[in-house]
Structures are given as structure tokens and as C-alpha cells.
Scaffold this active site. Structure first.
Site, PDB file in Angstrom:
ATOM      1  N   SER A 102      61.939  -6.892 -33.318  1.00 12.74           N
ATOM      2  CA  SER A 102      61.873  -8.126 -34.089  1.00 12.74           C
ATOM      3  C   SER A 102      60.509  -8.805 -33.965  1.00 12.74           C
ATOM      4  CB  SER A 102      63.008  -9.057 -33.643  1.00 12.74           C
ATOM      5  OG  SER A 102      63.169 -10.132 -34.513  1.00 12.74           O
ATOM      6  N   ASP A 243      58.926 -12.048 -39.830  1.00 11.91           N
ATOM      7  CA  ASP A 243      58.660 -11.463 -38.521  1.00 11.91           C
ATOM      8  C   ASP A 243      58.617  -9.947 -38.655  1.00 11.91           C
ATOM      9  OD1 ASP A 243      61.360 -10.978 -38.866  1.00 11.91           O
ATOM     10  OD2 ASP A 243      61.867 -11.284 -36.769  1.00 11.91           O
ATOM     11  N   ASP A 245      60.563  -7.405 -38.261  1.00 12.32           N
ATOM     12  CA  ASP A 245      61.578  -6.633 -38.989  1.00 12.32           C
ATOM     13  C   ASP A 245      62.137  -7.401 -40.175  1.00 12.32           C
ATOM     14  OD1 ASP A 245      63.019  -8.459 -37.448  1.00 12.32           O
ATOM     15  OD2 ASP A 245      64.698  -7.089 -37.134  1.00 12.32           O
ATOM     16  N   ASP A 247      63.855 -10.114 -40.636  1.00 11.56           N
ATOM     17  CA  ASP A 247      65.159 -10.764 -40.698  1.00 11.56           C
ATOM     18  C   ASP A 247      65.074 -12.260 -40.434  1.00 11.56           C
ATOM     19  OD1 ASP A 247      64.702 -10.742 -37.976  1.00 11.56           O
ATOM     20  OD2 ASP A 247      66.627  -9.857 -37.434  1.00 11.56           O
TER      21      ASP A 247
END
Length: 450
Positions: A102, A243, A245, A247
Site C-alpha cells: 500500500s 497511494d 496500490d 485503494d
């Protein structure tokens, strides 16, 4: 039973250091493949990743594990976490895997798991996986003629781009908006700018040149200064920071002011309530969301349900109580009308829709409430359980008593890092700073003494 591998968002750690080693990744593939190998059909897993250097290593290890367990592996390459969740369902797979840490630096990596419904796994299933990881897995391996196959799937970016575009209301176009987007040199570096451009925006992109080691490095939702600078340079109407990834999302308004997840949830909640599509009578957030958000919603006769930190706990409460908006202050926004997990790009599109429909600036649309003074400090720990110490417990009790009528106190261990997080909020900033600093000192002293 104490967890050894899973935290609040899958398994996470420093690459090539336990538990984030290729050996464990392969064992996770075998264990998860074993648990989800139900029925007589050919079982399938989709495996996505972000742009970290270690992603290649862990991707291959997980492919080896799943195929050894008799599961066919569909390898997606770099792609956002919400796309993995969507494709798990779309491709009728039994499991979805996202290899990502992340917002963490490139040295870290992680494994996020999704069930066939596209939702993150429950605590119970994670414990089943942990139990298997502690055992000899040789008996779970597929017979020679049942070993799974692996292949790379093309066209997945196009699938996600079309999915994301369909979440923008049909009466809205982004024409006339100049949008600066920071992709954090992460998983959305190709798809996010494409979605915005195809919807009509004038797009300026940064953080779109990943090299394996620059993901989240001075960019993205945790380092928005680069986006603030670019927004000023190009005179953009809005800045969108994702960010690693994709999400989570943080917005920067036209003045360069940062807009966090609490304000974004307030915008969506108010808009959807006005359109009579908000479900559950309010929204779901975590204990970390600002008291100002709760007061704003109360003024709109809407509720704020709070959960433990972690977007999967938000989603669990949403599913159980029929909410369709939830999220975290950090920018994880879950809109269950569209997806099963946080999606930074889709959340940003809802904000852009509100801006276009209202004809107002981003700063006017996104400043829905005045945040209550809130202070969060972290105490790094190397072991032990400082929160179980008697002195720490008494200090926390005293602070809670002092804040009983004027604020909140939240103290918790991080689920992804060796930290104790100390957060307090209330109407008196000086009081809040004193309480947090005192508690940090007490916890640090106990840690040092240990």
C-alpha cells in the site's frame, strides 16, 4: 489465538525478511489454494501487484504455491487493488491476490487476499490459513496431472478503465477541468490518467514513472507536497493523490489545501443523501475519524458508525448493516454500489461529479466541516506489550476521564508497523497536545525500561 502472520490488512513486512519471504509466499499460495479448492471445477486465482522491485519475486513464489496446490493462476501484472477485487468476481475466480504494501516504502511488501465475492477474507479464514502455515503442507500438494497452469492475462487495464468510467454519473463530463494526478509511482500509473482523460479532463500526471524503488517516495497520498507544487505550477482545478496500490485517495483543492478522507466522506454522504441513494441512514468510519465529521453528519440527521481501524472492518459493518458509504480518514473510501474495497480513483470521480454539478470550486465543495483539533503521535516499539503495563493503563484512564465530555482518546497498536498510535481530539487544542505528549512519554518510558 495470537496472529503470527496477518495484520489489519493482510500479511506485510520488509521484503526478504520474515514473513515477507518467497518461501512463505509460496506456502501462503499452497495454504490458500487448499482452503479454496472446493468442488470439482478448475480452480482459479488472479494475482496482481504494484510496482515494487520485490513484486516479481513474490509473484513467482505465489504462482508456484497456487499451481502446486492445483489452482490455475492468472497473472495480471501491476494493477490497482480494487481492480484485483473486481476481476476476482468478473473472471469467476476462487481467490484474488494483491501483492502490495500500500502506502509503505518500496522495501516493504505485503499480500492481500480476496474471496470469490471480491471481499477481503474474514478473521476466521485468516486463522485457518495461519493454522495451515504452521503445518507440513506436503500432503496438500496436487497430484502430478492436477498441477495448476499459469498464464498472464492481457486487457485487464482496459477492463478496469471501463469499469471506473461507468461510475461517473451519466449526466457529468470532466470537460473544462484541469486535473493534476499523482499516481505515487504505483499500481495506477497507467489506468488512472487514462480514465480521467477519456472522461474529458485536461490531465497533468506526476508519479507515473515507476522504477521498482520509487513507489510512494516523496509522492502519493502520504507525501502530497509534490502534488501541491505541481497543482500550483499548472494552475489545476484539483489534485488527486493516490497511494501505491490506489485503494486510497487524498484531494488537493485549487488553493493547495489538503482534503482528507473525512471531508471526502462528508461530501459523498451529503450528495448521496440529497439524491436519496445513501443507504443505512449515514456512513461507516473508524475510531480515527474526526469528531467534526460526526457532528456534521448529526447536523444532517445522518449517523456515523465507528469500527476498528482497517478498511475491511469498515466493509464488514457496511455489509452487515446495509450501508453503502464508508471509509477512513487516511483516504480509503468504500462505495459499495461500485466495489467491494477502497478505490481511490472511483472515490475521486464522485468528488469531481459534485464539483461539476455544483459549478463551485473544489475548496467550496470539499470544506464540509471544521475539524476538531486532533493530534496523532506514534511510539516505536521493539517488543513487549506496553499497553498492558499498569502505569500506562492508569495514565490512559486518567486521560479518558479528563476528555470524557469534550473529546476522544484512541490508543492502539498499529496493525502494519511496530508502533503504538496515540490519538486524542477535542475542542481545546492545548489540552489535546498536553494529553498526547504526556501519554507518549509514559509509553516510551515503559518501553525503555523494558
Amino acid at each position: 489465538m495470537k496472529r503470527r502472520y496477518f495484520g489489519t490488512d493482510g500479511i506485510r513486512g520488509q521484503s526478504n525478511t520474515f514473513p515477507m519471504t518467497p518461501d512463505l509466499a509460496m506456502r501462503v499460495g499452497i495454504a490458500v489454494g487448499t482452503i479454496f479448492r472446493r468442488g470439482t471445477h478448475r480452480h482459479r486465482v488472479v494475482i496482481g501487484k504494484d510496482t515494487r522491485l520485490s513484486g516479481y519475486m513474490l509473484e513467482n513464489a505465489m504462482v508456484a504455491g497456487f499451481t502446486a496446490a492445483g489452482v490455475d493462476a492468472f497473472v495480471l501484472g501491476p494493477i490497482p487493488t480494487p481492480a484485483v477485487a473486481m476481476l476476482t468476481r468478473s473472471l469467476r475466480c476462487d481467490i484474488g491476490v494483491m501483492i502490495s504494501a500500500s502506502h509503505n516504502p518500496y522495501e516493504d511488501n505485503g499480500i492481500k487476499l480476496f474471496g470469490p465475492d471480491g471481499y477481503k477474507l474474514s478473521d476466521e479464514i485468516e486463522m485457518q490459513i495461519e493454522d495451515l502455515l504452521e503445518k507440513d503442507l506436503s500432503s496438500q500438494l496436487a497430484k502430478s496431472d492436477d498441477i495448476g497452469r499459469a498464464k498472464r492475462i492481457d486487457g485487464v487495464h482496459d477492463r478496469y478503465i471501463e469499469f471506473a468510467k461507468r461510475t461517473l454519473p451519466r449526466d457529468v463530463t470532466l470537460q473544462g477541468l484541469r486535473v493534476a494526478i499523482d499516481c505515487a509511482n504505483g499500481a495506477a500509473y497507467k489506468v488512472a490518467p487514462a480514465v480521467l482523460w477519456e472522461l474529458g479532463a485536461d490531465v497533468v500526471t506526476i508519479g507515473d514513472t515507476p522504477n521498482g524503488t520509487n513507489i510512494n517516495l516523496d509522492c502519493g497520498s502520504t507525501h502530497p507536497a509534490a502534488l501541491q507544487k505541481k497543482l500550483h505550477e499548472v494552475r489545476a482545478d484539483i489534485g488527486i493523490a493516490l497511494d501505491g496500490d490506489a485503494d486510497r485517495v487524498i484531494i488537493v483543492d485549487e488553493t493547495g489545501t489538503i482534503v482528507d478522507g473525512d471531508q471526502l466522506m462528508a461530501v459523498v454522504a451529503e450528495s448521496w443523501a440529497d439524491d436519496q441513494i445513501l443507504k443505512g441512514g449515514g456512513i461507516v468510519a473508524t475510531v480515527m475519524s474526526n469528531l467534526g465529521l460526526e457532528r456534521f453528519l448529526d447536523g444532517k440527521r445522518l449517523t456515523l458508525a465507528r469500527t476498528k481501524v482497517g478498511d475491511r472492518y469498515v466493509v464488514e459493518h457496511m455489509r452487515q448493516n446495509n450501508f453503502n458509504v464508508g471509509g477512513e480518514q487516511s483516504g480509503h473510501i468504500v462505495l459499495s454500489d461500485f466495489g467491494t474495497t477502497g478505490d481511490g480513483l472511483v472515490a475521486a470521480l464522485q468528488i469531481l461529479a459534485c464539483v461539476k454539478r455544483s459549478g463551485r470550486t473544489v475548496s467550496e465543495v470539499c470544506r464540509r466541516f471544521e475539524p476538531v483539533p486532533q493530534l496523532l503521535r506514534n511510539v516505536r516499539i521493539s517488543g513487549g506489550k506496553p499497553l498492558e503495563d499498569g502505569i500506562v493503563k492508569q495514565a490512559i484512564a486518567d486521560a479518558e476521564s479528563e476528555l470524557a465530555r469534550s473529546g476522544r482518546l484512541v490508543i492502539r497498536p498499529s496493525g502494519t508497523e511496530p508502533l503504538i498510535r496515540v490519538m486524542a481530539e477535542g475542542d481545546d487544542r492545548i489540552q489535546i497536545e498536553r494529553i498526547v505528549n504526556d501519554l507518549v512519554g509514559v509509553i516510551a518510558n515503559v518501553r525503555t525500561a523494558a
